[in-house]
Design a protein around this motif. Structure first.
Motif, PDB file in Angstrom:
ATOM      1  N   ASP A  69       0.799  -1.219   0.000  1.00 38.11           N
ATOM      2  CA  ASP A  69       0.000   0.000   0.000  1.00 38.11           C
ATOM      3  C   ASP A  69       0.836   1.274   0.000  1.00 38.11           C
ATOM      4  OD1 ASP A  69      -2.090  -1.819   0.230  1.00 38.11           O
ATOM      5  OD2 ASP A  69      -2.153  -1.647   2.410  1.00 38.11           O
ATOM      6  N   ASP A  70       2.166   1.115   0.073  1.00 42.86           N
ATOM      7  CA  ASP A  70       3.081   2.259   0.087  1.00 42.86           C
ATOM      8  C   ASP A  70       2.695   3.249   1.183  1.00 42.86           C
ATOM      9  OD1 ASP A  70       5.343   3.616  -0.754  1.00 42.86           O
ATOM     10  OD2 ASP A  70       4.249   4.839  -2.195  1.00 42.86           O
ATOM     11  N   TYR A  71       2.376   2.719   2.342  1.00 47.01           N
ATOM     12  CA  TYR A  71       1.951   3.536   3.483  1.00 47.01           C
ATOM     13  C   TYR A  71       3.060   3.511   4.526  1.00 47.01           C
ATOM     14  CZ  TYR A  71      -1.121   5.360   7.175  1.00 47.01           C
ATOM     15  OH  TYR A  71      -1.687   6.124   8.177  1.00 47.01           O
ATOM     16  N   ARG A  72       3.772   4.619   4.652  1.00 49.34           N
ATOM     17  CA  ARG A  72       4.937   4.689   5.538  1.00 49.34           C
ATOM     18  C   ARG A  72       4.812   5.927   6.423  1.00 49.34           C
ATOM     19  NH1 ARG A  72       9.259   1.578   2.870  1.00 49.34           N
ATOM     20  NH2 ARG A  72       8.332   0.644   0.993  1.00 49.34           N
ATOM     21  N   THR A  73       4.467   5.716   7.680  1.00 49.05           N
ATOM     22  CA  THR A  73       4.249   6.844   8.585  1.00 49.05           C
ATOM     23  C   THR A  73       5.201   6.846   9.777  1.00 49.05           C
ATOM     24  OG1 THR A  73       2.585   5.633   9.857  1.00 49.05           O
ATOM     25  CG2 THR A  73       1.810   6.925   7.965  1.00 49.05           C
ATOM     26  N   THR A  74       5.996   5.798   9.930  1.00 51.53           N
ATOM     27  CA  THR A  74       6.923   5.734  11.058  1.00 51.53           C
ATOM     28  C   THR A  74       8.350   5.898  10.570  1.00 51.53           C
ATOM     29  OG1 THR A  74       7.001   3.313  10.883  1.00 51.53           O
ATOM     30  CG2 THR A  74       5.423   4.263  12.435  1.00 51.53           C
ATOM     31  N   ALA A  75       9.159   6.519  11.386  1.00 52.05           N
ATOM     32  CA  ALA A  75      10.561   6.743  11.065  1.00 52.05           C
ATOM     33  C   ALA A  75      11.331   6.927  12.363  1.00 52.05           C
ATOM     34  CB  ALA A  75      10.724   7.974  10.171  1.00 52.05           C
ATOM     35  N   PRO A  76      12.636   6.711  12.350  1.00 50.40           N
ATOM     36  CA  PRO A  76      13.415   6.937  13.571  1.00 50.40           C
ATOM     37  C   PRO A  76      13.302   8.379  14.057  1.00 50.40           C
ATOM     38  CG  PRO A  76      14.693   5.703  11.950  1.00 50.40           C
ATOM     39  CD  PRO A  76      13.454   6.171  11.254  1.00 50.40           C
ATOM     40  N   ARG A  77      13.308   8.549  15.357  1.00 50.84           N
ATOM     41  CA  ARG A  77      13.343   9.876  15.938  1.00 50.84           C
ATOM     42  C   ARG A  77      14.734  10.476  15.732  1.00 50.84           C
ATOM     43  NH1 ARG A  77      10.624   7.685  21.543  1.00 50.84           N
ATOM     44  NH2 ARG A  77       8.433   7.662  20.843  1.00 50.84           N
ATOM     45  N   GLU A  78      14.835  11.757  15.942  1.00 48.51           N
ATOM     46  CA  GLU A  78      16.131  12.414  15.777  1.00 48.51           C
ATOM     47  C   GLU A  78      17.166  11.775  16.711  1.00 48.51           C
ATOM     48  OE1 GLU A  78      18.154  16.877  15.991  1.00 48.51           O
ATOM     49  OE2 GLU A  78      15.999  16.609  16.300  1.00 48.51           O
ATOM     50  N   GLY A  79      18.268  11.326  16.108  1.00 48.15           N
ATOM     51  CA  GLY A  79      19.339  10.709  16.875  1.00 48.15           C
ATOM     52  C   GLY A  79      19.105   9.254  17.223  1.00 48.15           C
ATOM     53  N   GLU A  80      17.985   8.684  16.815  1.00 46.03           N
ATOM     54  CA  GLU A  80      17.660   7.295  17.142  1.00 46.03           C
ATOM     55  C   GLU A  80      18.247   6.367  16.095  1.00 46.03           C
ATOM     56  OE1 GLU A  80      13.682   5.057  18.752  1.00 46.03           O
ATOM     57  OE2 GLU A  80      13.475   6.162  16.873  1.00 46.03           O
ATOM     58  N   ARG A  81      19.051   5.411  16.522  1.00 46.64           N
ATOM     59  CA  ARG A  81      19.619   4.447  15.585  1.00 46.64           C
ATOM     60  C   ARG A  81      18.527   3.522  15.053  1.00 46.64           C
ATOM     61  NH1 ARG A  81      24.336   1.403  18.417  1.00 46.64           N
ATOM     62  NH2 ARG A  81      22.739   1.267  20.033  1.00 46.64           N
ATOM     63  N   PHE A  82      18.785   2.959  13.851  1.00 48.83           N
ATOM     64  CA  PHE A  82      17.769   2.137  13.202  1.00 48.83           C
ATOM     65  C   PHE A  82      17.351   0.960  14.071  1.00 48.83           C
ATOM     66  CE2 PHE A  82      16.591  -1.385  10.310  1.00 48.83           C
ATOM     67  CZ  PHE A  82      15.442  -0.817   9.765  1.00 48.83           C
ATOM     68  N   ALA A  83      18.328   0.252  14.650  1.00 46.85           N
ATOM     69  CA  ALA A  83      17.989  -0.908  15.475  1.00 46.85           C
ATOM     70  C   ALA A  83      17.168  -0.503  16.692  1.00 46.85           C
ATOM     71  CB  ALA A  83      19.262  -1.633  15.904  1.00 46.85           C
ATOM     72  N   GLU A  84      17.492   0.655  17.275  1.00 49.28           N
ATOM     73  CA  GLU A  84      16.719   1.142  18.420  1.00 49.28           C
ATOM     74  C   GLU A  84      15.300   1.517  17.997  1.00 49.28           C
ATOM     75  OE1 GLU A  84      19.279   4.316  19.486  1.00 49.28           O
ATOM     76  OE2 GLU A  84      20.453   3.117  20.908  1.00 49.28           O
ATOM     77  N   PHE A  85      15.181   2.087  16.810  1.00 48.53           N
ATOM     78  CA  PHE A  85      13.866   2.421  16.259  1.00 48.53           C
ATOM     79  C   PHE A  85      13.012   1.162  16.094  1.00 48.53           C
ATOM     80  CE2 PHE A  85      11.832   2.380  11.948  1.00 48.53           C
ATOM     81  CZ  PHE A  85      10.675   3.078  12.283  1.00 48.53           C
TER      82      PHE A  85
END
Length: 281
Positions: A69-85
């Motif tokens: 559906d190409d629905y992407r609303t989440t992303a890492p917070r500022e300074g948040e590493r990908f694995a932590e996200f």
């Protein structure tokens, strides 16, 4: 003599025929669980069987939302590493799903399975897609991404079955073999900082059902892999272990290191044994 064809990703892996069968095995084990078993703790710290089932559901629904559906609303917070996200959104989802009864959770899993199979069935598996982070930072073939998804489902079902003491078909070569093969594709990325002359090889043998022999070979652009035994009589390093120990090593589950044999350069063996085929913070 085996023909060697080393590439960055190795030969393609086809797991599409296994998705529905793995899912049916999951539904079979969940069907018979009582309230105490749904609440049983798993090796995933702080997560019960209910939580792991919710996590599997979240993976499926997230895939459908992003890739179909190409629905992407989440992303890492500022300074948040990908694995932590990833850890954060996984925990948020699991906590929210604790409001759902096992019956509701089960029904949602049933509904999402056919949609996932349909999604992958339409995909061009040979094109480049998003990276598989534990195998490298560059775009990876879609077949590797699909295989990675299969390993995620397999591992979590295996953890559920261990938590409730119900064995199943997952350790057979048909189901476990592609998991081992997929996890092994992390080897070139694992060796990325190991300096060696062109042509030097590192071997990894997995014994038991679903096992085999793999070799990473140093090339001009880095390490490459093929599903063959090392051609060299004296590879830079070689590791041998059984199939059950291998998948636990790659997913940071507890293992008995007495089941591991390592030969050659000790520092390289240590690097190989640190290979991880999941996202970790």
């Amino acid at each position: 003599m085996e023909t060697m064809s080393f590439t960055r990703w190795g030969p393609p892996i086809d797991v599409l025929p296994l998705f529905a069968r793995e899912e049916q095995a999951l539904l079979d084990v969940l069907t018979g669980l009582d309230a105490e078993q749904w609440a049983a703790p798993t090796v995933c710290t702080g997560w019960t069987v209910h939580d792991l089932a919710a996590h599997i559901l979240g993976d499926k629904l997230g895939r459908l939302s992003r890739d179909r559906d190409d629905y992407r609303t989440t992303a890492p917070r500022e300074g948040e590493r990908f694995a932590e996200f990833i850890d954060r959104i996984n925990d948020e989802w699991v906590v929210a799903c604790r409001r759902l009864s096992p019956e509701v959770l089960f029904a949602l899993l049933v509904d999402s399975t056919s949609q996932i199979a349909e999604l992958w069935g339409r995909a061009d598996l040979d094109t480049l897609g998003e990276p598989v982070s534990w195998a490298g930072h560059e775009p990876a073939p879609v077949w590797l991404d699909v295989a990675r998804e299969y390993t995620e489902f397999w591992v979590h079902q295996r953890q559920i079955r261990e938590a409730v003491g119900i064995p199943g078909p997952l350790d057979g070569p048909e189901f476990r073999g592609p998991v081992i093969d997929t996890f092994m594709r992390a080897l070139p990325h694992t060796l990325r900082d190991v300096e060696a002359r062109i042509g030097r090889q590192v071997g990894y043998t997995v014994t038991g059902q679903g096992g085999g022999k793999w070799t990473a070979q140093r090339a001009v652009g880095g390490w490459e892999i093929d599903r063959v035994a090392p051609a060299s009589r004296s590879p830079l390093a070689s590791v041998t272990t059984d199939a059950d120990t291998f998948w636990r090593l790659c997913t940071r589950n507890p293992v008995n290191r007495d089941r591991v044999t390592a030969k050659g350069d000790e520092s390289v063996c240590d690097v190989v044994l640190g290979m991880t085929s999941i996202i970790v913070s």
